[in-house]
Design a protein around this motif. Sequence first.
Motif, short mmCIF file in Angstrom:
data_model
loop_
_atom_site.label_atom_id
_atom_site.label_comp_id
_atom_site.label_asym_id
_atom_site.label_seq_id
_atom_site.Cartn_x
_atom_site.Cartn_y
_atom_site.Cartn_z
N SER B 349 0.55 -1.28 -0.21
CA SER B 349 -0.19 -0.02 0.15
C SER B 349 1.04 1.17 -0.34
O SER B 349 2.25 1.40 0.66
CB SER B 349 -0.69 0.05 1.28
OG SER B 349 -1.31 -0.89 1.58
N ILE B 350 0.40 1.95 -1.24
CA ILE B 350 0.93 3.28 -0.83
C ILE B 350 0.69 4.00 0.02
O ILE B 350 -1.13 4.93 -0.94
CB ILE B 350 1.83 3.67 -2.43
CG1 ILE B 350 1.72 3.13 -4.00
CG2 ILE B 350 2.14 4.64 -2.32
CD1 ILE B 350 3.66 2.18 -3.32
N ILE B 351 0.74 4.90 0.71
CA ILE B 351 0.24 5.98 1.65
C ILE B 351 1.24 7.55 1.82
O ILE B 351 1.99 7.30 1.62
CB ILE B 351 -0.05 5.32 3.07
CG1 ILE B 351 1.41 4.64 3.91
CG2 ILE B 351 -0.86 4.35 2.61
CD1 ILE B 351 1.51 4.61 5.17
N GLY B 352 0.58 8.21 2.29
CA GLY B 352 1.43 8.94 2.94
C GLY B 352 2.20 10.21 1.84
O GLY B 352 2.96 10.76 2.52
N LEU B 353 1.93 9.82 0.61
CA LEU B 353 2.77 10.81 -0.07
C LEU B 353 2.83 12.12 -0.96
O LEU B 353 1.39 12.86 -0.07
CB LEU B 353 2.69 10.00 -2.31
CG LEU B 353 2.18 8.61 -1.92
CD1 LEU B 353 3.15 8.49 -3.29
CD2 LEU B 353 4.26 8.40 -1.50
N GLY B 354 3.36 13.16 -0.11
CA GLY B 354 3.55 14.84 -0.17
C GLY B 354 2.88 15.06 1.25
O GLY B 354 2.70 15.96 1.19
N GLY B 355 3.34 14.41 2.29
CA GLY B 355 2.53 14.93 3.39
C GLY B 355 1.04 14.73 3.79
O GLY B 355 0.62 15.14 4.91
N ARG B 356 0.29 14.07 3.06
CA ARG B 356 -1.30 13.36 3.27
C ARG B 356 -0.91 12.55 4.15
O ARG B 356 -0.90 11.94 4.64
CB ARG B 356 -1.55 12.45 1.79
CG ARG B 356 -3.05 12.11 1.77
CD ARG B 356 -3.90 12.92 1.55
NE ARG B 356 -4.09 13.12 0.58
CZ ARG B 356 -4.39 12.49 -0.59
NH1 ARG B 356 -5.29 11.90 -0.51
NH2 ARG B 356 -4.52 13.00 -1.82
N ASP B 357 -2.05 13.45 5.48
CA ASP B 357 -1.75 12.40 6.45
C ASP B 357 -2.41 10.99 6.74
O ASP B 357 -3.68 10.85 6.28
CB ASP B 357 -2.98 13.47 7.61
CG ASP B 357 -2.48 13.26 8.70
OD1 ASP B 357 -2.02 12.86 9.45
OD2 ASP B 357 -3.47 13.30 9.81
N ILE B 358 -1.72 10.19 7.14
CA ILE B 358 -2.30 9.07 7.93
C ILE B 358 -2.51 9.07 9.43
O ILE B 358 -2.03 9.09 9.67
CB ILE B 358 -0.80 8.14 7.47
CG1 ILE B 358 -0.25 8.38 5.85
CG2 ILE B 358 -0.86 6.45 7.76
CD1 ILE B 358 1.31 7.77 6.41
N THR B 359 -3.93 8.48 9.56
CA THR B 359 -4.34 8.19 10.62
C THR B 359 -4.51 6.78 11.08
O THR B 359 -4.79 6.58 10.24
CB THR B 359 -6.20 8.70 10.55
OG1 THR B 359 -6.38 8.46 9.63
CG2 THR B 359 -6.26 10.29 10.07
N VAL B 360 -5.46 6.65 12.41
CA VAL B 360 -5.76 4.86 12.62
C VAL B 360 -6.87 4.54 11.96
O VAL B 360 -6.36 3.71 11.28
CB VAL B 360 -6.14 5.47 14.20
CG1 VAL B 360 -6.19 4.05 14.20
CG2 VAL B 360 -5.29 5.39 15.32
N GLU B 361 -7.79 5.32 11.34
CA GLU B 361 -8.96 4.83 10.44
C GLU B 361 -8.34 4.52 9.05
O GLU B 361 -8.32 3.74 8.49
CB GLU B 361 -9.97 6.26 10.31
CG GLU B 361 -10.65 6.54 10.86
CD GLU B 361 -9.94 7.03 12.34
OE1 GLU B 361 -9.13 7.73 12.12
OE2 GLU B 361 -10.21 6.66 13.96
N THR B 362 -6.72 5.11 8.28
CA THR B 362 -6.33 5.11 6.78
C THR B 362 -6.24 3.98 7.37
O THR B 362 -5.76 2.50 6.04
CB THR B 362 -5.29 5.72 6.70
OG1 THR B 362 -5.47 7.62 7.02
CG2 THR B 362 -4.68 5.74 5.35
N ILE B 363 -4.79 3.34 8.33
CA ILE B 363 -4.51 1.76 8.14
C ILE B 363 -5.73 1.24 8.41
O ILE B 363 -5.25 -0.27 8.17
CB ILE B 363 -3.56 1.82 9.83
CG1 ILE B 363 -2.19 2.92 9.34
CG2 ILE B 363 -2.50 0.91 10.15
CD1 ILE B 363 -1.38 3.77 10.58
N ILE B 364 -6.69 1.21 9.54
CA ILE B 364 -7.92 0.04 9.41
C ILE B 364 -8.13 -0.50 8.51
O ILE B 364 -8.98 -1.01 7.87
CB ILE B 364 -8.28 -0.11 10.92
CG1 ILE B 364 -8.27 0.68 11.88
CG2 ILE B 364 -9.98 -0.22 10.96
CD1 ILE B 364 -8.47 0.80 14.11
N GLY B 365 -8.80 1.10 7.73
CA GLY B 365 -8.66 0.63 6.45
C GLY B 365 -8.60 -0.47 5.04
O GLY B 365 -9.00 -0.95 4.32
#
Lengths: 86, 400
Positions: B349-365
């Motif tokens: 999974s590619i996440i949080g590029l360019g400072g996009r916020d990563i939350t607990v909900e992102t990860i559970i999703g």
Amino acid sequence: MKLKPGAIADSHTSHGNLTGSWRTFKPVYKQKDCTGCKLCVINCPEGCVFEVEDRKYTCNLKYCKGCGICAVECHVNDIEMILEDK
Amino acid sequence: MKTFIEGSRAVADAVTVCRPKVISAYPITPQTHIVEELAKIVANGKVKAEFVNVESEFSAASVVLGSCATGARSYTATTAQGLFLMAEVLFNISGMRLPIVMTCANRAVSAPINIWNDQQDSLSMRDSGWIQLYAEDNQEALDMHLQAYKIGENKGVLLPVMVCMDGFILTHSYEPVELISQEDADRFLPSYQPEDYLNPDNPVTMGAMVGPEAYMETRYLMQEAMENSVKVIEDVANEFNNQFGRYYGGLIDTYKLEDAETVIVSLGSVLGTVKDAVDSLREKGEKVGVLKVRSFRPFPKDAICEALKGAKKVHVLEKAVSIGMGGIVSSEIKAAFCGKTGVPEIVGSIIGLGGRDITVETIIGILNGSGDSSYDQFIDIKKELVEDPEPSDEAVAANA
């Protein structure tokens, strides 16, 4: 002999690389009209042109690559590049 | 006693007690506060070092290459575009086996210009011959600098080390940390004593041309040195633990991994959020664990396969992408399992590029999502930004 990290070698080891073998044309220092301006010495990328005596220069053919810069820079045309038979 | 201090200043303090003799850097967001603080420390005479001001990162890297070649412990720091401007020199530094330490304040790469955090910069430099360590929090980041010099200067290693810490998320956040006293640092880190260095009294040739007859062997020896560093990184982490009582793992670290069926793998500061997500899932009885990749180069293939062998599903979360391939870390983990049996399903999974916020909900999703091992997915892509809008009724009628 095992390579040292970074291939560190003794000093002056680059002297063992005889770049004269690259040469096609070799400079002939005619030593006729030379004014002693030293442009050939200054411009030689190998640093292999040296003074023999006043207004007489030559080069070390072990290292001369035959680039011809000295012949172009010489303003009295006292250096000639000739095709070398080996 | 803990000090409440910004991450960058904590790193500057740690670098100071490493007693570098030469520091050279060019300011670039989000690395700036580190070198700003170091310039101040040097100017105030708190460390006997030369701070060399330069006009570019290419020059900064070149200065520390030269100073390290004379046997002086050397330090630099940069990020993103600055790191890429250093690229040529990075390969020279590792090829000349100079154990420089550099902080990379991880940041997204242009274009489009973006100064916020991801890890595309350092991960893109993976083949440069630098050891790469990733810090999870500010305490680990500052401690990592002492470890980095000790790892790089080990006689069996002699490679430069990049300490990677997430830009802004770590560099600009204030956290209470234990700073390291000069006495403790001196006890942990002896002075740098290279066998060969540039010295007019005993001249050597460094960085000379090596032709087809020996170039391959220089690369072979670098690979061997990287393999040696696998043990040295573990040993140094343990030595640090013995002296300071702080341990973050050597090559990898694990969290609630023992009985985990699903494992999240990641690197850097996002692991704090990942652990929060795992805690909340554990409360619901889900068997979820975390594998932290602390060393990306050398890539700890054996340790990772061993740690993940009991898992059914592995989610690799990474803030970088190899465009045309997918995840960088996920590709390497899949490759590490090649030829083995009992391989878990590995989802990139590619996440949080360019400072996009990563939350607990992102990860559970991601854990509840439909991703599988056949491709690496971009998480939380905004459809309206990547898809053409539905044509309006008027437009459809006009075209009819």
